[in-house]
Design an enzyme around this catalytic site. Structure first.
Site, PDB file in Angstrom:
ATOM      1  N   ALA A   1       0.857  -1.408  -0.055  1.00 41.05           N
ATOM      2  CA  ALA A   1      -0.107   0.030   0.037  1.00 41.05           C
ATOM      3  C   ALA A   1       0.866   1.234  -0.033  1.00 41.05           C
ATOM      4  O   ALA A   1       2.103   1.035   0.779  1.00 41.05           O
ATOM      5  CB  ALA A   1      -0.907   0.032   1.299  1.00 41.05           C
ATOM      6  N   ASP A   2       0.246   2.279  -0.397  1.00 39.77           N
ATOM      7  CA  ASP A   2       1.054   3.546  -0.638  1.00 39.77           C
ATOM      8  C   ASP A   2      -0.069   4.721  -0.554  1.00 39.77           C
ATOM      9  O   ASP A   2      -0.822   4.779  -1.149  1.00 39.77           O
ATOM     10  CB  ASP A   2       1.894   3.836  -1.730  1.00 39.77           C
ATOM     11  CG  ASP A   2       2.902   5.085  -1.470  1.00 39.77           C
ATOM     12  OD1 ASP A   2       3.983   4.837  -0.732  1.00 39.77           O
ATOM     13  OD2 ASP A   2       2.488   6.115  -2.158  1.00 39.77           O
TER      14      ASP A   2
END
Length: 192
Positions: A71-72
């Site tokens: 995730a970012d």
């Protein structure tokens, strides 16, 4: 959990760890370490999804498990992609820019199924509305050190909660992981 069916969170973020654990999911943590720079002309959502995918796939190559979650999270205001501030002055600059204006928090996430070499990638967008901030509020908040490891220089679940008038969309997305969407996709992929 059998070795071949483990879920691995490809992140060192304590917020993502807490969110995933709060859903009652058993998982391991193996932090990824990839460069986090946008490609010139890359759309913000594409950038966050690309990083999430790179994190998941890179972690899968270095660790055991079946499903890898990358995730970012980024903040976008007036076309500027805001990651983590470089220093206190950068945090002040970001918060001044966010003061009194709506912005988007985008979390790209990827779930990589190592056994099938398949990946599911999505971006979730939440609109956040900040109240107008006084300079002394910004200075005091930055002095706490809290903004330094947060996209856009703030944590909605912390001291910045009083800066936010409202949000449209997923609260957990703003924290760092759109939990409803991730859990549903883990179910769809057969991980849960």
């Amino acid at each position: 959990m059998p070795e071949n069916s483990r879920i691995v969170l490809a992140s060192a973020s304590p917020r993502r760890l807490e969110l995933l654990a709060s859903a009652g999911i058993e998982f391991d943590v193996f932090a990824s370490d990839i460069p986090e720079e946008p490609i010139p002309g890359e759309a913000p959502a594409d950038f966050s999804v690309r990083l999430a995918k790179d994190k998941a796939v890179a972690t899968a190559a270095r660790s055991e498990g079946r499903w890898f979650i990358g995730a970012d999270t980024i903040v976008v205001c007036d076309g500027e992609i805001m990651g983590k501030p470089a220093d206190g002055a950068d945090a002040v600059r970001m918060l001044k820019k966010l003061s009194g204006v709506p912005h988007e928090v985008i979390t790209g996430y990827a779930i990589y199924d190592k056994a099938r070499d398949g990946i599911l990638c999505k971006a979730v967008v939440t609109k956040v509305f900040f109240k107008p901030l006084r300079d002394e509020e910004i200075t005091a908040y930055v002095a706490t050190g809290c903004p330094m490891d947060k996209a856009g220089a703030y944590a909605i679940q912390g001291g910045a909660a009083c800066m936010v008038e409202r949000i449209d969309g997923s609260y957990t997305n703003v924290v760092g992981l759109p939990l409803c969407e991730v859990v549903e996709d883990l179910r769809t992929m057969g991980a849960l």
